[in-house]
Design a protein around this motif. Structure first.
Motif, mmCIF file in Angstrom:
data_model
loop_
_atom_site.group_PDB
_atom_site.id
_atom_site.type_symbol
_atom_site.label_atom_id
_atom_site.label_comp_id
_atom_site.label_asym_id
_atom_site.label_seq_id
_atom_site.Cartn_x
_atom_site.Cartn_y
_atom_site.Cartn_z
ATOM 1 N N ASP A 37 0.819 -1.218 0.000
ATOM 2 C CA ASP A 37 0.000 0.000 0.000
ATOM 3 C C ASP A 37 0.854 1.270 0.000
ATOM 4 O O ASP A 37 0.351 2.344 0.327
ATOM 5 N N HIS A 38 2.146 1.148 -0.325
ATOM 6 C CA HIS A 38 3.033 2.302 -0.314
ATOM 7 C C HIS A 38 3.814 2.383 -1.629
ATOM 8 O O HIS A 38 3.976 1.385 -2.327
ATOM 9 N N ASP A 39 4.305 3.565 -1.910
ATOM 10 C CA ASP A 39 5.022 3.790 -3.168
ATOM 11 C C ASP A 39 6.507 3.516 -3.055
ATOM 12 O O ASP A 39 7.191 3.293 -4.063
ATOM 13 N N ALA A 40 7.024 3.549 -1.827
ATOM 14 C CA ALA A 40 8.444 3.305 -1.603
ATOM 15 C C ALA A 40 8.628 2.815 -0.171
ATOM 16 O O ALA A 40 7.735 2.966 0.669
ATOM 17 N N CYS A 41 9.801 2.240 0.095
ATOM 18 C CA CYS A 41 10.073 1.769 1.451
ATOM 19 C C CYS A 41 11.562 1.891 1.758
ATOM 20 O O CYS A 41 12.407 1.826 0.862
ATOM 21 N N LEU A 42 11.855 2.073 3.034
ATOM 22 C CA LEU A 42 13.224 2.162 3.518
ATOM 23 C C LEU A 42 13.588 0.886 4.258
ATOM 24 O O LEU A 42 12.884 0.469 5.168
ATOM 25 N N LEU A 43 14.710 0.275 3.860
ATOM 26 C CA LEU A 43 15.238 -0.886 4.560
ATOM 27 C C LEU A 43 16.699 -0.634 4.909
ATOM 28 O O LEU A 43 17.409 0.072 4.187
ATOM 29 N N ILE A 44 17.134 -1.231 6.008
ATOM 30 C CA ILE A 44 18.519 -1.045 6.434
ATOM 31 C C ILE A 44 19.158 -2.390 6.764
ATOM 32 O O ILE A 44 18.470 -3.400 6.922
ATOM 33 N N GLY A 45 20.490 -2.368 6.882
ATOM 34 C CA GLY A 45 21.221 -3.527 7.347
ATOM 35 C C GLY A 45 21.049 -4.741 6.461
ATOM 36 O O GLY A 45 20.944 -4.648 5.236
ATOM 37 N N ASP A 46 21.013 -5.915 7.088
ATOM 38 C CA ASP A 46 20.938 -7.159 6.339
ATOM 39 C C ASP A 46 19.637 -7.274 5.552
ATOM 40 O O ASP A 46 19.598 -7.889 4.476
ATOM 41 N N ASP A 47 18.551 -6.685 6.058
ATOM 42 C CA ASP A 47 17.285 -6.673 5.308
ATOM 43 C C ASP A 47 17.464 -5.962 3.975
ATOM 44 O O ASP A 47 16.956 -6.409 2.941
ATOM 45 N N ALA A 48 18.172 -4.851 3.988
ATOM 46 C CA ALA A 48 18.391 -4.076 2.765
ATOM 47 C C ALA A 48 19.300 -4.819 1.793
ATOM 48 O O ALA A 48 19.091 -4.785 0.565
ATOM 49 N N ILE A 49 20.320 -5.478 2.323
ATOM 50 C CA ILE A 49 21.256 -6.223 1.472
ATOM 51 C C ILE A 49 20.539 -7.337 0.727
ATOM 52 O O ILE A 49 20.710 -7.521 -0.480
ATOM 53 N N VAL A 50 19.697 -8.084 1.436
ATOM 54 C CA VAL A 50 18.946 -9.182 0.815
ATOM 55 C C VAL A 50 17.947 -8.635 -0.204
ATOM 56 O O VAL A 50 17.822 -9.161 -1.320
ATOM 57 N N ALA A 51 17.249 -7.568 0.151
ATOM 58 C CA ALA A 51 16.252 -6.988 -0.756
ATOM 59 C C ALA A 51 16.894 -6.473 -2.038
ATOM 60 O O ALA A 51 16.323 -6.594 -3.128
ATOM 61 N N ARG A 52 18.087 -5.909 -1.929
ATOM 62 C CA ARG A 52 18.751 -5.402 -3.128
ATOM 63 C C ARG A 52 19.080 -6.549 -4.085
ATOM 64 O O ARG A 52 18.990 -6.389 -5.300
ATOM 65 N N ARG A 53 19.470 -7.682 -3.542
ATOM 66 C CA ARG A 53 19.739 -8.854 -4.391
ATOM 67 C C ARG A 53 18.485 -9.252 -5.170
ATOM 68 O O ARG A 53 18.551 -9.608 -6.343
ATOM 69 N N GLU A 54 17.344 -9.188 -4.493
ATOM 70 C CA GLU A 54 16.111 -9.711 -5.075
ATOM 71 C C GLU A 54 15.387 -8.714 -5.970
ATOM 72 O O GLU A 54 14.650 -9.111 -6.876
ATOM 73 N N TYR A 55 15.560 -7.399 -5.715
ATOM 74 C CA TYR A 55 14.733 -6.409 -6.409
ATOM 75 C C TYR A 55 15.545 -5.405 -7.231
ATOM 76 O O TYR A 55 15.048 -4.342 -7.573
ATOM 77 N N THR A 56 16.783 -5.760 -7.563
ATOM 78 C CA THR A 56 17.649 -4.839 -8.303
ATOM 79 C C THR A 56 17.024 -4.384 -9.609
ATOM 80 O O THR A 56 17.110 -3.206 -9.977
#
Length: 282
Positions: A139-158
């Motif tokens: 339900d949002h247009d963007a999201c902020l992630l940090i740390g290991d959550d952000a590292i994993v998400a970048r792999r999956e959503y590049t």
């Protein structure tokens, strides 16, 4: 009475703990509590944690109650590679949109607000949520992630999402490093246990120096087993991070605090960083 050491459960702060002689510190009546930054910040403010790495913003909220330890921080000069804004649209199109914030860290949340509101003059509606890309972007247009959550998400959503490195966005606008985490001690603990604080501090510093001298390789080998990913990524990740807290890092942090006060995210200005001088304390 034991001295409680907070341990942020993210890889970016691991160099300070990986070579730590925990058994020695436990024998000196220390106790370790691993938590994500937001939990650790809260526990330290309530006096249940005495010393450790905390969000820079948490120090600003408690600047009169905490003392910073020198030469220790999690800082980036440019891209930090573990703090990302993931967005369905380009950043400049987020005006009037909804952004989901992770509850995990106060420093990164307020850095994002500086980037969006101060640097780009955008009006944003924020919601704080658990750190999960799919649920955050439902339900949002963007999201902020940090740390290991952000590292994993970048792999999956590049390829499927726009992604922006907050350390890079900060550096582009200011030319200054961004310090995301600092090491701090409660003033009461420093007063009551100065020798033990000195031992803990030197232990952190030694772990940092040993991590750097070994080029982070033993640590990275363990990270690959527990977190996966690519060795090239982790090598680059730790080489890009700055573990120091000298004059330049302090200058960048002070400017971050100045902007937050101007934007009314801090109730009091931080006129001086209170940094422990071990020599003068002896």
């Amino acid at each position: 009475m034991s001295v409680v050491i907070g341990e942020i459960s993210y890889t970016n702060i691991l160099p300070f703990f990986y070579h730590l002689d925990k058994q020695k510190l436990i024998e000196h009546n220390c106790r370790f509590v691993p938590q994500v930054p937001a939990q650790l910040n809260n526990e330290m403010s309530k006096g249940r944690i005495d010393i450790g790495g905390i969000s820079s913003f948490a120090y600003a909220e408690n600047a009169t109650r905490y003392t910073l330890l020198p030469n220790l921080s999690v800082t980036s000069y440019g891209a930090v590679n573990s703090i990302f804004l993931f967005s369905k649209v380009p950043l400049h199109e987020l005006n009037g949109k909804k952004v989901a914030l992770t509850w995990s860290s106060a420093s990164s949340v307020h850095l994002l607000k500086i980037v969006l509101e101060h640097f780009h003059s955008l009006q944003i509606s924020y919601t704080t949520m658990n750190p999960n890309v799919k649920s955050m972007l439902h339900d949002h247009d963007a999201c902020l992630l940090i740390g290991d959550d952000a590292i994993v998400a970048r792999r999956e959503y590049t390829t499927s999402l726009y992604h922006y490195d907050l350390g890079e966005l900060w550096y582009e606008q200011t030319g200054l490093p961004m310090t995301f985490a600092v090491f701090a001690v409660r003033n009461e603990t420093l007063r009551d246990h100065p020798s033990l604080v000195g031992l803990i501090y030197r232990s952190f510093l030694q772990s940092k120096l040993e991590s750097e001298s070994k080029n982070y390789q033993p640590m990275i080998a363990d990270i690959l087993k527990t977190h996966g990913g690519d060795k090239v990524f982790w090598d680059h990740y730790f080489q890009k991070l700055c573990n120091d807290f000298g004059q330049k890092e302090q200058e960048g942090l002070s400017y971050y605090f100045d902007l937050l006060y101007q934007m009314n995210y801090l109730s009091q200005p931080i006129k001086k960083l209170h940094i422990w001088d071990e020599v003068k304390s002896e």
